[in-house]
Enzyme design. Structure first.
Site, PDB file in Angstrom:
ATOM      1  N   ASN A  43      19.152  -9.443  -5.811  1.00 32.38           N
ATOM      2  CA  ASN A  43      18.381  -8.382  -5.177  1.00 32.38           C
ATOM      3  C   ASN A  43      17.355  -8.967  -4.210  1.00 32.38           C
ATOM      4  OD1 ASN A  43      16.958  -5.264  -6.433  1.00 32.38           O
ATOM      5  ND2 ASN A  43      16.668  -6.183  -4.452  1.00 32.38           N
ATOM      6  N   SER A  44      16.384  -9.717  -4.772  1.00 30.19           N
ATOM      7  CA  SER A  44      15.275 -10.210  -3.941  1.00 30.19           C
ATOM      8  C   SER A  44      15.733 -11.103  -2.793  1.00 30.19           C
ATOM      9  CB  SER A  44      14.296 -11.011  -4.805  1.00 30.19           C
ATOM     10  OG  SER A  44      13.884 -10.258  -5.907  1.00 30.19           O
ATOM     11  N   ALA A  46      19.960 -13.419 -11.093  1.00 30.24           N
ATOM     12  CA  ALA A  46      18.546 -13.807 -10.959  1.00 30.24           C
ATOM     13  C   ALA A  46      18.384 -15.253 -10.494  1.00 30.24           C
ATOM     14  CB  ALA A  46      17.762 -13.628 -12.249  1.00 30.24           C
ATOM     15  N   GLY A  47      17.455 -15.417  -9.585  1.00 32.55           N
ATOM     16  CA  GLY A  47      17.064 -16.745  -9.129  1.00 32.55           C
ATOM     17  C   GLY A  47      17.641 -17.173  -7.796  1.00 32.55           C
ATOM     18  N   LYS A  59      23.845  -2.612 -17.159  1.00 33.97           N
ATOM     19  CA  LYS A  59      23.309  -3.974 -17.155  1.00 33.97           C
ATOM     20  C   LYS A  59      22.149  -4.016 -18.142  1.00 33.97           C
ATOM     21  CE  LYS A  59      20.374  -7.037 -14.540  1.00 33.97           C
ATOM     22  NZ  LYS A  59      19.832  -7.462 -13.246  1.00 33.97           N
ATOM     23  N   GLY A 106      13.428 -13.000  -9.271  1.00 37.24           N
ATOM     24  CA  GLY A 106      12.569 -12.869  -8.096  1.00 37.24           C
ATOM     25  C   GLY A 106      11.931 -14.166  -7.629  1.00 37.24           C
TER      26      GLY A 106
END
Lengths: 264, 66
Positions: free
Chosen positions: A214-215, A192-193, A105, A166
């Site tokens: 992830n977050s 992301a987001g 990635k 994040g």
């Protein structure tokens, strides 16, 4: 997926995946929570970061014991790299770490506060990595022209941000994501987001091939439960996309027939 | 001789190999990758690669990230 419908696998660089949810391994309380959340998410592709070893404290468990390469498709990232050069070095270290593994990635960031992709450096790094034989899944902005250029260079998946890494702000520009999907001939994944399950479902309803997060899982109050929610959201969004939503109408349209009403 | 190891100066005995350094650090058998002066040193070459004064060595591993 439901038992009456069999979806096509998600195909990336010769791999075939049943799950369309890809997850990171950062920000968890400990490795036990990491492992439980990944199991609940059903993810087959798991991202990780490459960092200097902590010299003098080498006895702890290693992330690769929690997500063994024999069981998962590992996706080393170049998080923290701000130049093409550092990103390429990091990918080469990852390839050595995983005994010749080619799938990476790529993310090359612009600054600390936004972590917004630096597309100039990203394009440079993508070109060099592809020339060197890497399969590059690329984190990028939601610019459809940049996405096309990255595909032209040979990236095996385009991964536009929904919003800042994040931030949990969801998909800020669904129209751009839609434009990227319409023009892409390789898988498009929102990376992301994502903040909550409805964001993941929305990405899939837009026609994304997958979602990477992830977050949203690791920073939920109950990460393992959120991982389970995300699994369902991605599946639900995918099924809704394939099923095709009903047309929007300006006026109401009753579901129960008018004929036969007792006051008719 | 002195090298830069993960960004920090470190004094080493002369003629040390990468394999000996990795062993001295307690990292033998662990999942790591080694870079010397921005070039990968493949595992198969750890035994044969001798460090030199001024070398910049990076030893990395996998950690949680997204």
């Amino acid at each position: 997926m439901t038992d009456f419908f069999q979806d096509q696998p998600l195909r990336i660089a010769g791999h075939a995946f049943t799950s369309r949810l890809l997850v990171g391994t950062g920000k968890y309380k400990d490795f036990d929570e990491t492992a439980e959340a990944i199991a609940a998410s059903g993810a087959e592709v798991v991202t990780f970061a490459v960092r200097r070893t902590n010299l003098g404290q080498e006895d702890g468990p290693n992330l690769l014991d929690v997500v063994p390469p024999e069981r998962f498709t590992l996706l080393p990232n170049t998080a923290g790299c701000y130049t093409a050069k550092d990103a390429v070095r990091t990918c080469k270290l990852a390839r050595e770490l995983l005994d010749g593994h080619k799938l990476v990635k790529l993310e090359v960031l612009g600054d600390d506060s936004t972590l917004y992709p630096n597309v100039v450096e990203t394009l440079k790094a993508a070109e060099e990595l592809i020339r060197d034989g890497f399969d590059v899944m690329v984190y990028t902005s939601d610019d459809p022209i940049v996405a096309q250029e990255l595909e032209r260079l040979g990236c095996c998946a385009i991964m536009p941000l929904g919003s800042l890494i994040g931030s949990g702000h969801g998909i800020q520009n669904p129209h751009n994501i839609r434009l990227i999907i319409e023009h892409a001939n390789v898988p498009v994944l929102v990376d992301a987001g994502i903040g909550t399950a409805s964001d993941a479902a929305m990405a899939m309803e837009l026609g994304c091939d997958g979602v990477l997060m992830n977050s949203a899982i690791a920073h939920a109050r109950q990460p393992v439960l959120m991982a389970s929610a995300m699994k369902k959201a991605v599946e639900a969004g995918r099924e809704a996309f394939l099923a095709g939503r009903m047309p929007r109408r300006q006026s109401a349209d009753p579901s129960s027939p008018f004929a036969g009403r007792i006051n008719g | 001789m002195q090298i830069q190891l993960n960004g920090e100066p470190r004094d080493l005995a002369p003629d040390l190999t990468v394999a000996q350094l990795v062993d001295d650090l307690g990292l033998s058998g662990r999942r790591i990758a080694v870079e010397r002066n921005e070039e990968i040193v493949p595992k198969s070459e750890h035994d044969a690669t001798r460090l030199a004064d001024g070398d910049r060595i990076e030893i990395v591993h996998a950690i949680g990230g997204g």
